[in-house]
Design a protein around this motif. Structure first.
Motif, PDB file in Angstrom:
ATOM      1  N   CYS A 143      -4.896 -32.539   9.454  1.00 30.62           N
ATOM      2  CA  CYS A 143      -4.232 -31.236   9.604  1.00 30.62           C
ATOM      3  C   CYS A 143      -5.246 -30.088   9.546  1.00 30.62           C
ATOM      4  N   CYS A 182       2.136 -24.534   9.139  1.00 31.40           N
ATOM      5  CA  CYS A 182       2.067 -25.512  10.229  1.00 31.40           C
ATOM      6  C   CYS A 182       1.984 -24.789  11.569  1.00 31.40           C
ATOM      7  N   CYS A 221       0.515 -28.280  15.850  1.00 30.81           N
ATOM      8  CA  CYS A 221      -0.494 -28.839  16.764  1.00 30.81           C
ATOM      9  C   CYS A 221      -0.238 -30.295  17.108  1.00 30.81           C
ATOM     10  N   GLY A 222       0.564 -30.983  16.319  1.00 30.08           N
ATOM     11  CA  GLY A 222       0.904 -32.378  16.615  1.00 30.08           C
ATOM     12  C   GLY A 222      -0.176 -33.385  16.210  1.00 30.08           C
ATOM     13  N   CYS A 254      -0.865 -34.494  13.275  1.00 31.94           N
ATOM     14  CA  CYS A 254      -0.289 -35.456  12.326  1.00 31.94           C
ATOM     15  C   CYS A 254       0.632 -36.446  13.050  1.00 31.94           C
TER      16      CYS A 254
HETATM   17  S1  SF4 Z   1       1.507 -30.142  13.262  1.00 31.65           S
HETATM   18 FE1  SF4 Z   1       0.859 -31.440  11.579  1.00 31.65          FE
HETATM   19  S2  SF4 Z   1      -1.366 -31.379  11.683  1.00 31.65           S
HETATM   20 FE2  SF4 Z   1      -0.661 -29.687  12.912  1.00 31.65          FE
HETATM   21  S3  SF4 Z   1      -0.598 -27.941  11.518  1.00 31.65           S
HETATM   22 FE3  SF4 Z   1       1.442 -28.859  11.435  1.00 31.65          FE
HETATM   23  S4  SF4 Z   1       1.331 -30.261   9.746  1.00 31.65           S
HETATM   24 FE4  SF4 Z   1      -0.762 -29.782  10.239  1.00 31.65          FE
END
Ligand code: SF4
Ligand code: SF4
Length: 456
Positions: free
Chosen positions: A261, A275, A278-279, A281
């Motif tokens: 992340c 958050c 961005c995907g 995770c």
């Molecule tokens: S999508 Fe997932 S990795 Fe991206 S910012 Fe949000 S929690 Fe973090």
């Protein structure tokens, strides 16, 4: 004592690959090819895209815009704002996760960092060690490359406002003007600082969009969500173990979703303002699920309603296309169409008629009444144009001075026009009249209203 100050913890995002990472890299390539490449394109004898502030001309391929065309800039801003509303209502922080310059440059800087210093664990280990030759060499190389990208970015930015080839020559000869020096280094320095050091702090503390974007979410907005019902209770287990027998959910508590992340949050704690959607995770958790032989989608883009109602993917997408989205889309399409039509119908010249206040209405030979006007004609094309002026609105009213004018490409010229009215054709007072201006070369004409004064 509870401290209200939290010291900043360095985030070492682990690199990740997968569908959403590919999308992000696709956007990095697309946006940066456009950004770095566009100023080098030629259009005829000039730069294809150039915002020449000094001469107040904005060249966009075949289009030349002037400060009078400010309405198009307003239109562009309205389109940008509405697009942001639309994308946010559909899928949350799409802009943040994939196309925002902060995300794009951070991705490029992280890639350089990984190539020079290694991935997350190698970087963490090195940073914990005391200074060594290897550490100094790697850090220096990284900062040198960061600075090179940042400077190139600042140079390119200025290349949108001053011809980039000349800017390149001036840069190499160190003979840039003061504002070129300022903006090249200021923009470069901002890129270096924001993408190299500030990173997630820009998103968390500086970006105004981050503050209000949640107001645009509703229960049918696609957001990155951890499926707690499926994932909990979390816990480590061997690949061969049966989670139901161990009374465990699908989450193996590997913490990879936290490690990748970029803002350092744990999405398993629910949707958080940090958050950026961005995907990363989602990608990493899918690889974990694949390795474990579980179904993908423990973390996924889904909606609050879909989670509550246990909808399938197609049901979820059907609900995403809700009235609000259709209204936004219709408004956006209408504005885009209006703007395209207006640009297509845009006249190749502009005219301004100013009554000459120094010379009031006066009686001339044979009892005629004369009014004097100044016509300012702006040639909005890149070829010279010849214009012819006529006047109408009162019987017998005619232009008696020279009524032809040549205006060089992208320039403005003014013409003093004398309009005379035969005696007794109109009572004393002010009368509306119309100047017709015809572009002889382009066979286009325009009309401008004015008034003709008849003295007592
Ligand atoms: S999508 Fe997932 S990795 Fe991206 S910012 Fe949000 S929690 Fe973090
Ligand atoms: S990556 Fe997936 S399995 Fe691993 S901790 Fe995160 S949610 Fe659990």
């Amino acid at each position: 004592m509870l401290s209200l100050y939290a010291s900043h913890k360095t985030i070492y995002p682990r690199s990740v690959s997968g569908l959403f990472s590919n999308w992000r890299w696709g956007m990095v390539w697309l946006t940066q090819i456009i950004f770095y490449g566009l100023p080098w394109l030629e259009w005829g004898q000039r730069q294809a895209v150039l915002f020449d502030l000094a001469s107040r001309r904005f060249y966009i391929f075949g289009l030349v815009l002037y400060p009078q065309d400010f309405i198009y800039l307003t239109g562009m801003l309205v389109i940008a704002a509405l697009s942001l509303f639309l994308f946010t209502a559909v899928a949350g922080r799409l802009w943040c996760g994939y196309a925002c310059p902060q995300t794009v440059y951070t991705e490029i800087f992280l890639w350089i960092e990984k190539k020079v210093e290694g991935d997350r664990s190698a970087r963490m280990r090195r940073d914990a060690k005391p200074l060594s030759l290897d550490k100094v060499m790697r850090k220096s190389t990284k900062h040198f490359l960061w600075l090179a990208v940042a400077l190139w970015t600042g140079f390119t930015f200025v290349g949108y406002f001053t011809p980039i080839k000349q800017h390149g020559i001036d840069f190499l000869q160190m003979s840039m003007g003061s504002w070129e020096v300022f903006w090249t280094f200021f923009y470069g320095f901002a890129t270096y600082g924001n993408a190299g050091f500030m990173r997630e702090q820009v998103c968390l503390h500086m970006c105004p969009y981050a503050r209000f974007q949640s107001a645009m979410f509703d229960k049918d907005t696609l957001v990155v969500t951890y499926d707690a019902e499926r994932g909990e209770p979390r816990g480590a287990r061997s690949r061969r173990a049966d989670p139901t027998q161990l009374n465990l959910g699908a989450c193996v508590d590997c913490s990879l979703c936290v490690q990748v992340c970029p803002t350092g949050i744990d999405i398993r704690n629910g949707l958080q303002y940090e958050c950026i959607g961005c995907g990363a995770c989602v990608d990493v958790c899918d690889t974990v699920m694949d390795k474990m032989g579980y179904a993908r989608g423990l973390i996924k883009y889904t909606t609050e309603h879909a989670m509550q109602q246990h909808w399938s993917q197609s049901q979820t997408l059907r609900h995403v296309l809700r009235p609000r989205i259709l209204i936004y889309t219709a408004i956006l399409a209408a504005i885009v169409m209006a703007m395209v039509t207006s640009l297509a119908l845009r006249k190749p010249f502009k005219v301004n008629v100013i009554r000459d206040r120094g010379v009031m209405a006066r009686m001339v030979e044979a009892g005629k009444i004369e009014n004097v006007y100044r016509l300012q004609v702006m040639n909005a094309t890149e070829t010279d144009q010849r214009f012819k002026v006529t006047v109408s609105g009162l019987p017998g009213l005619a232009v008696t001075s020279s009524n032809e004018l040549t205006v060089p490409a992208t320039q403005a010229r003014s013409l003093v026009v004398r309009a005379q009215l035969p005696p007794d054709m109109a009572p004393a007072g002010s009368h509306p009249i119309k100047f017709e201006i015809e572009s002889i070369d382009m066979k286009v004409h325009d009309a401008e209203k004015s008034v003709f004064l008849v003295p007592n």
